[in-house]
Design a protein around this motif. Sequence first.
Motif, PDB file in Angstrom:
ATOM      1  N   GLN A 288       1.039  -1.345  -0.378  1.00 59.06           N
ATOM      2  CA  GLN A 288      -0.142   0.071   0.363  1.00 59.06           C
ATOM      3  C   GLN A 288       0.825   1.276   0.270  1.00 59.06           C
ATOM      4  OE1 GLN A 288      -3.422   0.744   2.525  1.00 59.06           O
ATOM      5  NE2 GLN A 288      -3.630  -1.759   2.772  1.00 59.06           N
ATOM      6  N   THR A 289       2.274   1.016   0.528  1.00 56.97           N
ATOM      7  CA  THR A 289       3.108   2.537   0.642  1.00 56.97           C
ATOM      8  C   THR A 289       3.198   2.619  -0.798  1.00 56.97           C
ATOM      9  OG1 THR A 289       3.364   1.980   3.055  1.00 56.97           O
ATOM     10  CG2 THR A 289       5.297   3.491   1.395  1.00 56.97           C
ATOM     11  N   ASN A 290       3.234   1.726  -1.544  1.00 54.25           N
ATOM     12  CA  ASN A 290       4.148   2.684  -2.866  1.00 54.25           C
ATOM     13  C   ASN A 290       2.642   1.883  -4.208  1.00 54.25           C
ATOM     14  OD1 ASN A 290       7.203   2.058  -2.035  1.00 54.25           O
ATOM     15  ND2 ASN A 290       7.124   0.113  -1.670  1.00 54.25           N
ATOM     16  N   ARG A 315      -6.168   4.084  -0.637  1.00 49.34           N
ATOM     17  CA  ARG A 315      -5.385   2.572  -0.445  1.00 49.34           C
ATOM     18  C   ARG A 315      -5.613   1.494  -0.597  1.00 49.34           C
ATOM     19  NH1 ARG A 315      -0.611   5.144  -0.845  1.00 49.34           N
ATOM     20  NH2 ARG A 315       0.574   6.719  -0.357  1.00 49.34           N
TER      21      ARG A 315
END
Length: 490
Positions: A288-290, A315
């Motif tokens: 989810q961060t990227n 996200r």
Amino acid sequence: MQENGSEINRGLVDVTPDVRLLSVLRATGVNLNTAMGEIVDNSIDAGANEIDLYVYNNDRKKSNIMIVDNGKGMNDATLRGSLTLAKELKLGINQLGKYGMGMKTAALSLSTQFEVFTQKASGEVLYGEYNINKMEQLGQFKTTVRLANEEEASFFKSKLGRRQRSGTIIIIKNADRLDVTHQTFVRQMQSFIGLTYKNFINRGIAFTVNDVPVKGDKIEAIDVLMRENKKTFVVAERDHYVVEYNAPKTDQVKNTSIEVSATVLPKPDHNSRGKKVDGKDVQLPMNQTNQGIYFYREGRMVGQALNWHNVFGERHNEKNRLRIEINCKSELDQEINMNFLKGNVHPTTQFKNQLSEIIEPYMSEMRERLYKEEKKELAAKAKKIATGLQQRKIEMVIPGPMVNSKQRSTGIDKVKVGSKTDKVTDNKAVTKTNITKRNSKSNSAVRDIKNLLVAAKEIRKLLEAKDVSEEVKNELRAELGLAVAELETV
């Protein structure tokens, strides 16, 4: 007119900031990546095709950071301007520098002083110093710019290379706010530059980084869309779209173009947390961060993994494999609202609406691609389960319940074989060889049953999963050919 016993001065007031402003700028929140990026931007704008970064201990056992480029260098006027806050020196609209704050805020975020050595092809080596402690003592925004002495000129030539006719060296001295080790600095720059300047690396600009004052290895470009992987599905590759924007000052509506690229990344290895594909490490893990939109201005990344709600949406794990690149020109600076640190962009509502219309078809195609992939995988699992359930009707011998010694002599075991009942009337009459064969066959059948139950439970888990669409679930049930009641018995 007087107020509190003093006369009010209605004329112009000198609002020149106090020199203490330089110390305040140290607390602007510039991180290491942003600081180095601002200096690298200047090198690229100067036409450099070789940019070398170093971090090392000086003779005072303090950390120095040095940036060397072979760009066109600066003359006396340009060097003086580069040391002036908010001085705009850029001549072309397609350059990376924008606010005239980069080098100063970048260096001051890491130290109270830095030095500049520079030379144009037809000029001499110049030296400039920026030391806020000296300026605060002086009480004025004044510093030193002069011809380099023999020792300084020799140092410049040794670092730049004798064959280079021009270039610039910046040394951030005694970096008291460098909060990482030298080895970590190298790794961080490899990742940051590989991501942020990947388009420039692909165009031929060579970046190096080392934790000693000796030229290091080249930094490799990092492609967030993973185009090099054969399993990556390319949805769009530099598609051009015309967008409208309001021209600065005149507010006249004009047109310009943006580039859009989008891919569905390969499926990561099971239990690798998105970090591996086919056993190999992924440079930018799928999580989810990227996930989201990667925004570039003039080819330089200025926004990473953005998820504007009305463009990419919130996200979610289902989007870990969806990534989009948008590249715009500096003409859109007013529309993208990039902050002066180039760390993020906040597009206007008008520009977001245009992006939403452009991006939505790609988002739909990417979702459809994942849906088809999911459907194919579940169909394969369903066939496997359906085949296994059919095999439950084969003839299998399963050992009866354990009995004590008295029961062995007279007991009769009844074992279900398909739809028949096999009666064993005398256990003693069964030979040892037959018992061994029977047990072997029974153990194999038990293993088959266990494997079947594991697979069936996996399918049931998929049918109950919230992140699997109902349409796919219904198709899975149809492929299995089973009633819900049958599954509930698993």
